[in-house]
Design an enzyme around this catalytic site. Structure first.
Site, PDB file in Angstrom:
ATOM      1  CB  SER A  41       6.574   5.008  -1.274  1.00 22.52           C
ATOM      2  OG  SER A  41       5.601   5.405  -0.351  1.00 22.52           O
ATOM      3  CB  ILE A  42       3.348   8.123  -4.092  1.00 18.46           C
ATOM      4  CG1 ILE A  42       2.546   9.388  -4.441  1.00 18.46           C
ATOM      5  CG2 ILE A  42       2.433   6.917  -3.834  1.00 18.46           C
ATOM      6  CD1 ILE A  42       1.831   9.290  -5.777  1.00 18.46           C
ATOM      7  CE  LYS A  43      -0.050   3.900  -0.785  1.00 14.07           C
ATOM      8  NZ  LYS A  43      -1.501   4.011  -0.956  1.00 14.07           N
ATOM      9  CG  ASP A  44       7.243   9.380   2.122  1.00 11.63           C
ATOM     10  OD1 ASP A  44       6.894   8.307   2.634  1.00 11.63           O
ATOM     11  OD2 ASP A  44       8.414   9.628   1.793  1.00 11.63           O
ATOM     12  CB  ALA A  47       2.086   9.185   5.629  1.00 13.11           C
TER      13      ALA A  47
END
Length: 453
Positions: A41-44, A47
């Site tokens: 996911s793009i959230k890596d 994060a």
């Protein structure tokens, strides 16, 4: 050349032209495929950025515990970074998120606490409040707070925006992004608008969220807030990462359209994407009149379909919510085709002998057992036989003494395939409540009868 650890593989995700699903759009439509990040996911991106910024200024210390409220994807990014960097993780989330997301977080050693969805953010039971309380209680802990932590949007200003600009050779005219924390759309938009102020930034919202009305009126309307199914976008408050000045328009997409489009993307483009991607593509199609020949539209595809196998990619889940109608028989169809739809039950206070007489007189093999009108269990021919062989005097005892677990309940929209898997040696029937609130029973014979008619 290899990477020194998995974190070095974050970013530089591919861009793919969409062809079939966007055939009615005159512009070139490109998908930024963020599922190639290590956490899918793009959230890596954000994060890791939040962790590194916190390490730099001392908010996150060696051996610390990361505590965050997350719908799953940010937690995955944090958990992966924590494994490499030596931190513990505790995540709070809502009960509307898919089980697959929680299982994935736990696979990286994280603790997951599931909180109710339908409560205000200020409610002590909300996943926001629980994560804040844990931060106060757990020693040496740090809460990234992805909603208000501007490292979130900064990650996309530094990475996602430049990648899109380079991959489109500066030709991008429209950016379409689902808006949740706001970090992706705001950070990416800030970079792109610095390059070309004429780029239109289009946010995807969901019904039950406050974003669209707030953008258009400046009013935070609590009447806009109600539970919704779509995951990853929309909010019932205003995160600091949402920079409304950078977003030119919000488009709302229904839960149904988002769910069905999620599946269509896989079937038409071969891209196995998540629920918010379905929203983004459905919203783009709704806005097709905004795009003209020569425009270059980039849609961010934030996460992977594996997180939604029990939901958007599960036909029974879709049918139960009225999202999917097809030619397969359902419990409703089976009941309509029954010769005698009226269910026979027996009260728990009746004797075993009375149960035997009912079974014999009606030539049936099982009876649901009720107590004050509610189904509490069942008795079958084999239950009675086993009990009497062991103790013949049970004939005069209440039937509740030999009652076993009730038959499973199914929804009227449950498919014949799912019902068939539920009927086995232990459960020789299923129960269903019809439109009038009456309990009906479906046996294997009823399924055969429905198929043959």
């Amino acid at each position: 050349m290899w990477s020194n650890n998995i974190l070095e593989t974050i970013g530089n995700t591919p861009m793919v032209k969409l062809n079939k699903i966007t055939k009615d759009i005159k512009a070139t439509v490109l998908a930024k495929i963020e599922t190639t990040n290590p956490g899918n996911s793009i959230k890596d991106r954000m994060a890791l950025k939040m962790i590194e910024d916190a390490e730099r200024d001392g908010r996150l210390k060696p051996g610390g515990t990361i505590i965050e409220g997350t719908s799953g994807n940010t937690g995955m990014g944090l958990a992966i970074a924590a494994v490499i960097k030596g931190y513990k993780c505790i995540f709070t989330s809502t009960d509307k998120q898919s089980k697959e997301k929680f299982d994935a977080l736990r696979a990286f050693g994280a603790e997951v606490i599931v909180c109710p969805t339908n409560v205000d953010p200020e409610d002590p039971r909300s996943y926001y409040s629980v994560s804040s309380r844990l931060e106060r209680e757990v020693p040496n802990s740090w809460k990234p707070n992805q909603y208000d932590n501007l490292s979130n949007s900064q990650a996309h200003y530094e990475q996602t925006g430049p990648e899109i600009w380079e991959q489109t050779e500066g030709k991008i005219t429209h950016l379409v992004v689902g808006v949740g924390t706001g970090g992706t759309i705001s950070g990416t938009a800030r970079f792109l608008k610095e390059k070309n102020p004429n780029i239109q930034v289009l946010g995807i919202d969901t019904y039950g969220s406050v974003f669209k009305k707030y953008k258009e009126t400046g009013e935070f309307d609590k009447n806009e807030i109600y539970p919704y199914i779509t995951e990853g976008i929309g909010e019932d408050f205003l995160p600091q990462n949402v920079d409304f000045s950078l977003i030119d328009h919000f488009e709302k997409v229904t839960d149904k359209d988002a769910a069905l489009m999620t599946r269509q993307i896989a079937m038409q483009e071969g891209i196995f994407a998540g629920n918010s991607t379905g929203s983004a593509v459905a919203g783009t199609l709704q806005m097709k009149d905004r795009f003209k020949e020569g425009d270059v539209v980039v849609i961010i595809f934030p996460d992977h379909g594996t997180r939604y196998l029990g939901k958007m990619y599960n036909e029974d889940w879709l049918r139960e919510r009225g999202f999917l109608k097809d030619d397969k028989l359902t419990a409703r169809d089976i009941i309509r085709k029954k010769d005698n739809p009226e269910i026979v039950t027996i009260d728990s206070e009746k004797t075993v002998l009375e149960a035997i007489n009912v079974i014999k007189s009606l030539n049936i093999s099982q009876i649901p057992v009720t107590q004050k009108g509610m189904v509490i269990g069942k008795v079958t021919e084999s239950d009675i036989l086993d009990a009497l062989l062991e103790n013949p005097s049970l004939k005069s005892q209440p039937v509740q003494t030999i009652t076993t677990t009730p038959f499973p309940f199914v929804d009227l929209n449950t498919s014949i395939d799912k019902i068939s898997t539920l009927i086995n040696k232990e459960n020789i029937a299923v129960l269903v409540e019809d439109e009038r609130g009456r309990i009906e029973i479906i046996t294997q014979f009823d399924i055969i009868n429905a198929i043959s008619l």
